[in-house]
Structures are given as C-alpha cells and as structure tokens.
Design a protein around this motif. Structure first.
Motif, PDB file in Angstrom:
ATOM      1  N   GLN A 191     -64.522 -43.203  25.658  1.00 55.33           N
ATOM      2  CA  GLN A 191     -65.263 -44.352  26.169  1.00 55.33           C
ATOM      3  C   GLN A 191     -66.296 -43.900  27.191  1.00 55.33           C
ATOM      4  O   GLN A 191     -66.010 -43.053  28.056  1.00 55.33           O
ATOM      5  CB  GLN A 191     -64.293 -45.352  26.807  1.00 55.33           C
ATOM      6  CG  GLN A 191     -64.929 -46.642  27.307  1.00 55.33           C
ATOM      7  CD  GLN A 191     -63.921 -47.521  28.019  1.00 55.33           C
ATOM      8  OE1 GLN A 191     -63.334 -47.134  29.016  1.00 55.33           O
ATOM      9  NE2 GLN A 191     -63.714 -48.733  27.491  1.00 55.33           N
ATOM     10  N   ASN A 192     -67.507 -44.451  27.098  1.00 57.08           N
ATOM     11  CA  ASN A 192     -68.539 -44.253  28.111  1.00 57.08           C
ATOM     12  C   ASN A 192     -68.762 -45.558  28.855  1.00 57.08           C
ATOM     13  O   ASN A 192     -68.716 -46.640  28.254  1.00 57.08           O
ATOM     14  CB  ASN A 192     -69.860 -43.806  27.478  1.00 57.08           C
ATOM     15  CG  ASN A 192     -69.810 -42.373  26.970  1.00 57.08           C
ATOM     16  OD1 ASN A 192     -69.060 -41.547  27.495  1.00 57.08           O
ATOM     17  ND2 ASN A 192     -70.591 -42.086  25.939  1.00 57.08           N
ATOM     18  N   ARG A 193     -69.002 -45.435  30.160  1.00 56.67           N
ATOM     19  CA  ARG A 193     -69.286 -46.615  30.970  1.00 56.67           C
ATOM     20  C   ARG A 193     -70.641 -46.448  31.648  1.00 56.67           C
ATOM     21  O   ARG A 193     -71.034 -45.336  32.021  1.00 56.67           O
ATOM     22  CB  ARG A 193     -68.196 -46.850  32.022  1.00 56.67           C
ATOM     23  CG  ARG A 193     -66.830 -47.110  31.426  1.00 56.67           C
ATOM     24  CD  ARG A 193     -65.882 -47.713  32.447  1.00 56.67           C
ATOM     25  NE  ARG A 193     -65.701 -46.866  33.610  1.00 56.67           N
ATOM     26  CZ  ARG A 193     -64.827 -45.883  33.691  1.00 56.67           C
ATOM     27  NH1 ARG A 193     -64.050 -45.619  32.647  1.00 56.67           N
ATOM     28  NH2 ARG A 193     -64.711 -45.167  34.789  1.00 56.67           N
ATOM     29  N   ALA A 194     -71.339 -47.581  31.839  1.00 63.49           N
ATOM     30  CA  ALA A 194     -72.705 -47.548  32.355  1.00 63.49           C
ATOM     31  C   ALA A 194     -72.783 -48.044  33.788  1.00 63.49           C
ATOM     32  O   ALA A 194     -71.961 -48.858  34.229  1.00 63.49           O
ATOM     33  CB  ALA A 194     -73.614 -48.393  31.469  1.00 63.49           C
ATOM     34  N   ARG A 195     -73.770 -47.541  34.498  1.00 66.74           N
ATOM     35  CA  ARG A 195     -74.143 -48.070  35.806  1.00 66.74           C
ATOM     36  C   ARG A 195     -75.436 -48.851  35.587  1.00 66.74           C
ATOM     37  O   ARG A 195     -76.450 -48.290  35.162  1.00 66.74           O
ATOM     38  CB  ARG A 195     -74.354 -46.941  36.811  1.00 66.74           C
ATOM     39  CG  ARG A 195     -74.718 -47.424  38.225  1.00 66.74           C
ATOM     40  CD  ARG A 195     -74.914 -46.260  39.174  1.00 66.74           C
ATOM     41  NE  ARG A 195     -73.701 -45.449  39.251  1.00 66.74           N
ATOM     42  CZ  ARG A 195     -73.547 -44.270  38.667  1.00 66.74           C
ATOM     43  NH1 ARG A 195     -74.545 -43.760  37.944  1.00 66.74           N
ATOM     44  NH2 ARG A 195     -72.434 -43.599  38.773  1.00 66.74           N
ATOM     45  N   VAL A 196     -75.389 -50.160  35.857  1.00 71.42           N
ATOM     46  CA  VAL A 196     -76.471 -51.051  35.460  1.00 71.42           C
ATOM     47  C   VAL A 196     -77.216 -51.565  36.685  1.00 71.42           C
ATOM     48  O   VAL A 196     -76.593 -51.976  37.679  1.00 71.42           O
ATOM     49  CB  VAL A 196     -75.909 -52.233  34.643  1.00 71.42           C
ATOM     50  CG1 VAL A 196     -77.013 -53.203  34.265  1.00 71.42           C
ATOM     51  CG2 VAL A 196     -75.208 -51.713  33.394  1.00 71.42           C
ATOM     52  N   ALA A 197     -78.539 -51.548  36.609  1.00 70.12           N
ATOM     53  CA  ALA A 197     -79.350 -52.115  37.676  1.00 70.12           C
ATOM     54  C   ALA A 197     -79.130 -53.614  37.758  1.00 70.12           C
ATOM     55  O   ALA A 197     -78.781 -54.263  36.759  1.00 70.12           O
ATOM     56  CB  ALA A 197     -80.824 -51.814  37.421  1.00 70.12           C
ATOM     57  N   GLN A 198     -79.350 -54.176  38.937  1.00 70.20           N
ATOM     58  CA  GLN A 198     -79.049 -55.584  39.141  1.00 70.20           C
ATOM     59  C   GLN A 198     -79.832 -56.491  38.202  1.00 70.20           C
ATOM     60  O   GLN A 198     -79.316 -57.508  37.739  1.00 70.20           O
ATOM     61  CB  GLN A 198     -79.329 -55.969  40.597  1.00 70.20           C
ATOM     62  CG  GLN A 198     -78.862 -57.374  40.967  1.00 70.20           C
ATOM     63  CD  GLN A 198     -78.920 -57.632  42.456  1.00 70.20           C
ATOM     64  OE1 GLN A 198     -79.336 -56.767  43.219  1.00 70.20           O
ATOM     65  NE2 GLN A 198     -78.515 -58.807  42.880  1.00 70.20           N
ATOM     66  N   ALA A 251     -72.340 -43.756  33.943  1.00 65.34           N
ATOM     67  CA  ALA A 251     -71.492 -43.737  35.139  1.00 65.34           C
ATOM     68  C   ALA A 251     -70.268 -42.873  34.949  1.00 65.34           C
ATOM     69  O   ALA A 251     -69.840 -42.184  35.874  1.00 65.34           O
ATOM     70  CB  ALA A 251     -71.068 -45.160  35.506  1.00 65.34           C
ATOM     71  N   ALA A 252     -69.669 -42.895  33.757  1.00 63.93           N
ATOM     72  CA  ALA A 252     -68.451 -42.121  33.523  1.00 63.93           C
ATOM     73  C   ALA A 252     -68.252 -41.943  32.025  1.00 63.93           C
ATOM     74  O   ALA A 252     -68.655 -42.783  31.211  1.00 63.93           O
ATOM     75  CB  ALA A 252     -67.245 -42.823  34.136  1.00 63.93           C
ATOM     76  N   SER A 253     -67.614 -40.857  31.692  1.00 61.72           N
ATOM     77  CA  SER A 253     -67.246 -40.570  30.315  1.00 61.72           C
ATOM     78  C   SER A 253     -65.762 -40.246  30.298  1.00 61.72           C
ATOM     79  O   SER A 253     -65.300 -39.392  31.068  1.00 61.72           O
ATOM     80  CB  SER A 253     -68.059 -39.394  29.772  1.00 61.72           C
ATOM     81  OG  SER A 253     -67.709 -39.111  28.432  1.00 61.72           O
ATOM     82  N   GLN A 254     -65.029 -40.910  29.448  1.00 66.78           N
ATOM     83  CA  GLN A 254     -63.570 -40.797  29.449  1.00 66.78           C
ATOM     84  C   GLN A 254     -63.074 -40.345  28.082  1.00 66.78           C
ATOM     85  O   GLN A 254     -63.530 -40.822  27.045  1.00 66.78           O
ATOM     86  CB  GLN A 254     -62.949 -42.151  29.797  1.00 66.78           C
ATOM     87  CG  GLN A 254     -61.432 -42.146  29.862  1.00 66.78           C
ATOM     88  CD  GLN A 254     -60.866 -43.541  30.091  1.00 66.78           C
ATOM     89  OE1 GLN A 254     -61.300 -44.490  29.464  1.00 66.78           O
ATOM     90  NE2 GLN A 254     -59.917 -43.661  30.985  1.00 66.78           N
ATOM     91  N   GLN A 287     -64.986 -37.787  33.360  1.00 67.58           N
ATOM     92  CA  GLN A 287     -66.079 -37.092  34.028  1.00 67.58           C
ATOM     93  C   GLN A 287     -66.975 -38.152  34.636  1.00 67.58           C
ATOM     94  O   GLN A 287     -67.456 -39.053  33.936  1.00 67.58           O
ATOM     95  CB  GLN A 287     -66.870 -36.225  33.048  1.00 67.58           C
ATOM     96  CG  GLN A 287     -67.936 -35.372  33.735  1.00 67.58           C
ATOM     97  CD  GLN A 287     -68.614 -34.416  32.768  1.00 67.58           C
ATOM     98  OE1 GLN A 287     -68.279 -34.374  31.588  1.00 67.58           O
ATOM     99  NE2 GLN A 287     -69.561 -33.636  33.279  1.00 67.58           N
ATOM    100  N   LEU A 288     -67.190 -38.082  35.953  1.00 69.31           N
ATOM    101  CA  LEU A 288     -67.935 -39.104  36.682  1.00 69.31           C
ATOM    102  C   LEU A 288     -69.334 -38.612  37.005  1.00 69.31           C
ATOM    103  O   LEU A 288     -69.544 -37.418  37.275  1.00 69.31           O
ATOM    104  CB  LEU A 288     -67.197 -39.483  37.962  1.00 69.31           C
ATOM    105  CG  LEU A 288     -65.712 -39.871  37.789  1.00 69.31           C
ATOM    106  CD1 LEU A 288     -65.065 -40.133  39.127  1.00 69.31           C
ATOM    107  CD2 LEU A 288     -65.585 -41.084  36.886  1.00 69.31           C
ATOM    108  N   PHE A 289     -70.287 -39.537  37.007  1.00 66.79           N
ATOM    109  CA  PHE A 289     -71.689 -39.204  37.281  1.00 66.79           C
ATOM    110  C   PHE A 289     -72.207 -40.106  38.388  1.00 66.79           C
ATOM    111  O   PHE A 289     -72.927 -41.082  38.133  1.00 66.79           O
ATOM    112  CB  PHE A 289     -72.525 -39.367  36.007  1.00 66.79           C
ATOM    113  CG  PHE A 289     -72.008 -38.574  34.833  1.00 66.79           C
ATOM    114  CD1 PHE A 289     -72.346 -37.238  34.683  1.00 66.79           C
ATOM    115  CD2 PHE A 289     -71.170 -39.166  33.904  1.00 66.79           C
ATOM    116  CE1 PHE A 289     -71.865 -36.503  33.612  1.00 66.79           C
ATOM    117  CE2 PHE A 289     -70.684 -38.446  32.824  1.00 66.79           C
ATOM    118  CZ  PHE A 289     -71.022 -37.102  32.678  1.00 66.79           C
ATOM    119  N   PRO A 290     -71.830 -39.841  39.636  1.00 68.98           N
ATOM    120  CA  PRO A 290     -72.234 -40.698  40.760  1.00 68.98           C
ATOM    121  C   PRO A 290     -73.735 -40.590  41.021  1.00 68.98           C
ATOM    122  O   PRO A 290     -74.344 -39.538  40.794  1.00 68.98           O
ATOM    123  CB  PRO A 290     -71.424 -40.139  41.938  1.00 68.98           C
ATOM    124  CG  PRO A 290     -71.129 -38.728  41.552  1.00 68.98           C
ATOM    125  CD  PRO A 290     -70.989 -38.707  40.070  1.00 68.98           C
TER     126      PRO A 290
END
Length: 679
Positions: free
Chosen positions: A295-302, A310-313, A355-358
């Motif tokens: 699973q990949n998760r996104a960091r989304v602008a407002q 944001a992260a890959s699991q 794996q996190l991508f801050p």
C-alpha cells in the motif's frame, strides 16, 4: 434478497422459496449455526441465507455489495471493494461497533478467510460462480467458533461438484467495467474436480465530492484475477477426501497517483470426512495461506492541487490451521440428544514494513518502521442439541479458547542512522464462551426462538504491534491490549401460515465491553489503541418472504439498531453518543418475476439511514436510497442475455467524511451473456 431461518448458536433468519410455490424457505439445510447440517427452521438461532438462485439474480458486481443487500450486514464504510481496499471495510452484523477491523468471522467451507495480520476480508478473492449459498448468522458465535466471531459468522458454501458441467459469465459495462468468469466441473466415478476463474477490471469513479475535488483527483481503476481448484475423492462409502487451492491478485488505485494497494494471495487446504454408524462422524480440515499486501499513502495539499508520496508499506503475512469436529450418533435420554465436540488451532504471523517520506527531516525523523509478531490460537468446544419433543429443543454450547502473542517486535530507523528495536513480552490469555438457546414450535406454523451468549475477539497483530499515521496524527499500537468481550441475548418468532409465506421478527440486546479504540493521549499530541469503555447495541430485525405466485416473489427486510456508548473513561463527551458509521435504520426490499420461457427480472431497493463519521457525532452523513435492477432472457440452449444496473437513478450520497468527503458508487451498468450448464 435472503433465505431465512435459525441455528442453535445464532439468531433467526430468511429463505426465499426459489423453485416452486410448494417449496418452503424452511426446507433448506444450513450448517453454520450449529456446525451441523439441519433444516433452517429447526435451528435455535437466526440464520439468513442467500441461495444460489438469488446470487445469480443479484445486480451487484462484488461480494461485499451482495451481502450488504441484507439489512443486518454492513461494512465500515459505504464504499464497495471495487474502489476500496479491505483495511477500511471491517464487516459487522447488527450494527455491532463498526470499525476498520472485522468483528465478524468469515468462512469459506468452514475455513477462516480473515486476514492473518488485521482480520480484514479480501472480498474480491471470493468469486460467486462457485457458490451454492451464503449463510449469515448474526449474534455472538464464539461458543462454536472462538475469536473473530464476536458479532457473528458469515460462511460461503461451495457448490457440490457434479458434472460434466460448464458455467460462464461475460459482461461489459460503463466505467470500462469488464468481467469474465468461468467454472468447469467433472466427475470420474469416485473422483470429482472443479476449476473456477474470475477476471474483473474497472476504471472506477471519482470518489471525492465535487466541491472538494482538486487537480490530483481522478478515477479509481482496479483489477483482479482469481483461480480456484477443488478435488474430491470417495475411496469408500465411509470416507471422503478433498483438497483445494486458491490464487488471487488484485490492484487498486484510490483516486490519486500515490494512493494504491496491491494484494497477492495463495491458499491451500485439505480435508477428510469419516462417517461410521457406531462412532459417529469425524471431520478434519487443514489449511495454510500466504499473502502480501502492499500500500502507498499520499501527502495531499490542502487544496488538493498537489500530492507527494508519504509512505510505502509492504505487509507479508501467513497462517496455518487445523480443525477436528466429531459428531456423535444421536442418543436418547429424556428426549433425543445430538452431541458434537471439536478442537481447532491456528498460527498467524505478519510483519508491516513501512518506508516513510517526511517533507522535512531532523536527526530524530523516522524513515523506516517494521512491526509484527506471531499469534497462536486454539480452542475446544462441546455442544448438545437436546430435542425434548419434536416441538421443544434446547441447545447448549461451551468453548474454551487460549491465545498467545509471541515474537512481537518493533524496529525503527531514524534519519541519523540510529536504530531503535523494541521487543514485546510474550503474553497468554484465555476465554470461556457459553451459549444457551431454545426453540419452541407450539404449532406447525409458529416457531419461537431465544438464546443468550458470551463472545470475544482477541486483538489482531495489527492492533498489537503496528502503529500508523494519518496526516499529522500518529496512533501508537499497544502490545498490552486485551480481548473485547460481548454479552448478548435475542428472542424472536417465525410464522409460516402458508408454504409460500414466511414472516419473522427478532429482538436483540448486546453489551460490548472493553472495545479496542483509538484514544487521544493526555498531551493531545497523538493517540494509542486501548481497551476502553462500553457500548450497548440493541434493536430488532423483521422480514417477510412471500412467493405471491409461481412467477412473483417479494422480500422485505428491516433492521433497527440503537448503538449507544454507555461508558467512556476519560472521554465523558462520548457517553450517550451513537457509534460512528452505524445508522439506526436499514431496510431492503426486492421484487422478482421469474418465467423461464419469458424473462427473469429483479428490482431491489436498499435504504440506509443517517449516520455519523466520528465518535462525537459532529460529522453527519445523510441517509441513502438506492435502486438496483437486473433482467435476463434465454437466447438459446442454456445461454442467457442479461443486464444489471446498480444505483439505477444515479443517486449521489456520502460514503465517508474522514478528512475529505467521499462518495458512494454512482450508476454502474453492464450487459452480458451467461451460460448455466449445471444443476
């Protein structure tokens, strides 16, 4: 919609007579409620059945949508598996504390299919072409099935292997939807085999509401492929052997570039059934499964104009299990006793590798996180079905379970290169689960049922060891979590004044203690999973199945649930609130016309009342009324032309409000050909 009845270890139910007007719903045989084959009307608890005829007629495309056509069945969100991965689709029955984790056990021919790490259900790995029926038994089922059956059991039963036979479905629809499914079966004397496959692809739809939609939002494409094989052999009249293998792969996109999920799963099983006149029947099942969830998760602008990863699991998991059930010959002592006993064991193992991508880094910033462990579970049960007379039957079941959490570990690597490793202490817990029931038939047309039970759910490996982060909110795992516990009772009446008409009403009362919830920590900077509080879930189910004539059948179903928080230490504002994602009202109605020489048509109405997204009941979601329809006509030989539409009037309604408002499915239509060459 459903097939109804009852079972000794679960509440009352529904069956549609789908062959002739003289065929009663109560004549169907079910197995889930008592782990024994029995006529549905003789089971002391509720069993709702979706028979194969109804499964074939259903307009729904995916299995989760199919079972949600029953008012007492729901998933955590209104979004189907067509556009949502199982981590957000926890299954619940009778409104029992919906969450991302399933509080219901799902079985395929007696074998658990809940995910080893999080208890999720991969619905698309369970194609319908090979199904004979689906049995739904709401109410605490731990007395027979142990953990995960806190809120009940849903069992998918495979079709018997007869042959030679060939079945196939080929359809295409809007939103680039295409489905190809086929099943072949054959029998060579004492050996029989069946092979089944399903391929589905769809472009999905835009799930974010138009008012909040941004440049990053697009459709939610997905696809999956399933290949199942099953072999049965009968070397003697007393012995039956079986083996099966299942392969599954699924790809999903959640609507943006960096919200994706992928599953690969392999399952293998073997069974034996030995039947004797003097010692009874022995049934043995062995199974094993390996899967990988990515699973990949996104960091989304407002303004949703831009996103970043944001992260890959990566989550590899596996489980192995065995069960042995003995059914004694019936014996007489003040009536007739049917005794059964069994034991089962299961090993579950899984690891979450993230794996996190801050967006920014300091030396303490976490870059990778690995967490997981192993859980061993086992239990023994004893059940007695005691028929004092043909009109009065008592049922009693008692089960003892033990589970042990071992090898728990969390490993964190920071930007500075430092590595923190936290091992968790091994823990062992146990639980005793009783159930008592009674079935009384004062007249042939009237059946009364009542039962009381205690059930539990042990925390999953995901809840024990795997932390997660949504936006800026970090939720810690808790290796000290204990089991959730449920006390409950139900009582109902079933009336069958005609062989073509069945009506039933069941009332239920459940108290859930120490539910596993995400609790805000005192510093307000994060959350942690904890056993906290108490909820009362009470309500009533009602249904009517009526074959109006040889061609016309109707079914009406309604479930009212009052899901209220009664205790919330440290969070008094929650007391008296309605449980999140738990509507008070659900209803369904269907009308079917069936004339093989002319046409078969079904119209289905599904109603869901208003509900809340959050525990404080501040983010409300209105109710939804959806109409589905399907029609088919014989073209030649055994080939039908069919069409199906979900959400016929393209009704727009909310499915979730977690940070962004998301929509339920729009109009989904398809047409195709169907070959039915098997009884």
């Amino acid at each position: 919609m459903a097939d109804a009845s009852t079972a000794p270890e679960v509440p009352s139910s529904t069956t549609l007579p789908t062959t002739t007007p003289e065929t009663s719903a109560s004549s169907r045989t079910v197995v889930t409620g008592t782990r024994l084959p029995r006529p549905v009307r003789d089971v002391p608890a509720t069993t709702v059945v979706l028979p194969r005829e109804e499964i074939d007629r259903s307009p729904s495309l995916t299995q989760d949508t199919l079972v949600r056509s029953l008012p007492s069945v729901a998933t955590f969100r209104r979004t189907p598996s067509l556009v949502s991965d199982p981590t957000a689709q926890g299954l619940n029955l009778r409104g029992l504390a919906p969450s991302g984790v399933a509080r219901t056990l799902v079985l395929l021919d007696g074998v658990p299919v809940n995910d080893p790490l999080g208890g999720w259900v991969f619905w698309r790995s369970l194609p319908r072409l090979g199904l004979d029926r689906i049995e739904v038994v709401p109410g605490g089922g731990s007395a027979l099935y142990g953990s995960s059956a806190l809120g009940g059991v849903v069992q998918l039963i495979s079709r018997p292997i007869t042959g030679p036979a060939l079945d196939a479905d080929l359809s295409a629809g809007n939103r680039d939807t295409g489905l190809l499914a086929a099943r072949g079966a054959h029998r060579w004397g004492s050996i029989a085999a069946a092979v089944e496959t399903e391929l589905l692809t769809s472009s999905g739809y835009r799930i974010v509401t138009p008012g909040q939609r941004g440049a990053i939002d697009s459709d939610t494409p997905s696809n999956h492929v399933v290949l199942n094989g099953r072999v049965e052999a009968r070397p003697s009249d007393a012995l039956t052997l079986s083996a099966r293998a299942n392969l599954f792969r699924e790809n999903q996109n959640g609507g943006t570039r960096f919200t994706t999920a992928r599953v690969e799963l392999a399952h293998f099983g073997a069974g034996a059934r030995f039947q004797t006149d003097t010692l009874g029947t022995f049934s043995l099942d062995l199974y094993g499964r390996a899967l990988r969830f990515e699973q990949n998760r996104a960091r989304v602008a407002q303004d949703r104009a831009a996103e970043s990863l944001a992260a890959s699991q990566d989550v590899p998991a596996d489980d192995q299990g065995a069960s042995l059930v003995w059914t004694a010959p019936s014996w007489t002592a003040g009536g007739t006793h049917q005794l059964s006993a069994g034991l089962d064991a299961r090993r579950l193992s899984g690891t979450s590798r993230e794996q996190l991508f801050p967006p920014t880094q300091t030396p303490d910033t976490v870059l990778t996180r690995e967490a997981g462990g192993t859980q061993w579970t086992g239990g023994v049960f004893l059940q007695d079905l005691y028929a004092i007379t043909s009109a009065l039957e008592l049922s009693a079941a008692l089960r003892f379970d033990v589970w042990r959490n071992t090898q728990g570990l969390q490993r964190v690597e920071r930007a500075s290169g430092a590595v923190d490793t936290t091992p968790f202490e091994d823990r062992t817990e146990h639980q005793l689960s009783p159930r008592l029931g009674v079935r009384l038939r004062p007249w042939d047309a009237v059946t009364l049922r009542a039962s009381g039970y205690r059930a539990f759910r042990a925390p999953t490996l995901n809840e024990l060891y795997r932390p997660f982060q949504v936006g800026t909110v970090f939720t810690a795992a808790n290796a000290n979590l204990g089991a959730e516990r449920l006390w409950g009772a139900e009582a109902g009446v079933e009336v069958e004044p005609l062989r073509t008409l069945t009506a039933r009403v069941t009332g239920f009362w459940n108290v859930l203690e120490d539910p596993i919830t995400n609790v805000t920590l005192p510093d307000g900077m994060g959350r942690e999973r904890q056993n906290l509080g108490r909820a009362r879930v009470r309500g009533v189910e009602a249904s009517i199945d009526w074959r109006l004539s040889r061609q016309w059948t109707t079914l009406l179903g309604y479930t009212f649930v009052d899901p209220t928080v009664t205790d919330a230490p440290g969070q008094p504002a929650l007391v008296g609130r309605q449980l999140a994602q738990d509507p008070r009202h659900r209803a369904a109605a269907s009308l079917t016309f069936e004339d093989p020489s002319l046409v078969t048509a079904t119209v289905q109405l599904r109603v869901t009342g208003p509900q809340y997204e959050d525990d404080l009941n501040e983010r409300g979601m209105g109710g939804a009324l959806v109409v589905d329809a399907a029609v088919s006509r014989r073209l030649f030989w055994k080939v039908d032309l069919f069409a199906a539409v979900e959400n016929l009037f393209d009704r727009e309604y909310l499915a979730g409000r977690a940070g962004v408002d998301t929509l339920g499915p729009p109009l989904l239509a398809r047409v195709g050909l169907r070959l039915r060459d098997a009884p």
